[in-house]
Scaffold this motif. Structure first.
Motif: not given
Length: 199
Positions: A6, A44, A47-48
């Motif tokens: 990640s 997506s 998500h970060y």
């Protein structure tokens, strides 16, 4: 805490987004465009990062953190104060002139941050200034500097480096090492006494 993969992805996203923000401007860049540039769908990307502002903050915060670590390491050595100064000036010039996109954001986009994020960066800016002030204190105690107000000298150097975003281009006639040498020469000739070479 994000896992290694990640963290690597976060760095990849930052590396793509920094030049995008720098060239188009933060406010003119959408999350949809960011997702397209990094090759992800928008969901997506969330998500970060919680949003575009968090991406901007993390790019700027990481840039300042990395530089602070090295500056503190230089100042913690047993080198003579004059040699510490030269190493600090060299590093700071290479680091920021060598990464114009992040420097552009630090100089031009802080007002785009949320107040809590601005406060964090302002505090880190104070750390930078304290590092330089402490170093100038060492130089003064060793009678190495001319009688120049240290705040004037410090902000003159920082301004010299930060202004490179308007004119310096990597791949031009002066490489980063050469630029650092020139800035050190200009700056130290201005603040150091002529008999300071061995002090």
């Amino acid at each position: 805490m994000p896992g290694t993969k990640s963290q690597e992805k976060v760095k990849e996203i930052q590396a793509v987004v920094a030049p995008l923000f720098a060239s188009k401007g933060y406010h003119s860049t959408s999350m949809r465009e960011i997702a397209r540039e990094v090759g992800m769908n928008q969901s997506s990307l969330y998500h970060y990062f919680r949003g575009k502002e968090e991406i901007l903050f993390e790019i700027m915060n990481d840039a300042m953190d990395q530089a602070l670590i090295t500056l503190k390491q230089i100042c913690a050595t047993d080198l003579l104060p004059r040699d510490k100064l030269m190493n600090v000036l060299h590093f700071y010039t290479r680091y920021y002139a060598g990464d114009p996109e992040r420097l552009n954001l630090l100089v031009n986009e802080q007002q785009s941050l949320a107040p809590e994020h601005r406060r964090i960066l302002v505090e880190k800016e104070r750390e930078y200034v304290c590092i330089f002030k402490d170093l100038f204190g060492e130089l003064k105690r060793n009678r190495t500097t001319k009688e120049i107000p240290r705040s004037v000298a410090i902000f003159a150097f920082l301004g010299m480096v930060h202004y490179t975003i308007t004119w310096y281009r990597k791949g031009g006639p002066v490489d980063l090492e050469g630029l650092a040498d020139i800035f050190c020469e200009i700056f130290t000739r201005g603040i150091l006494r002529e008999d300071a070479a061995t002090t």
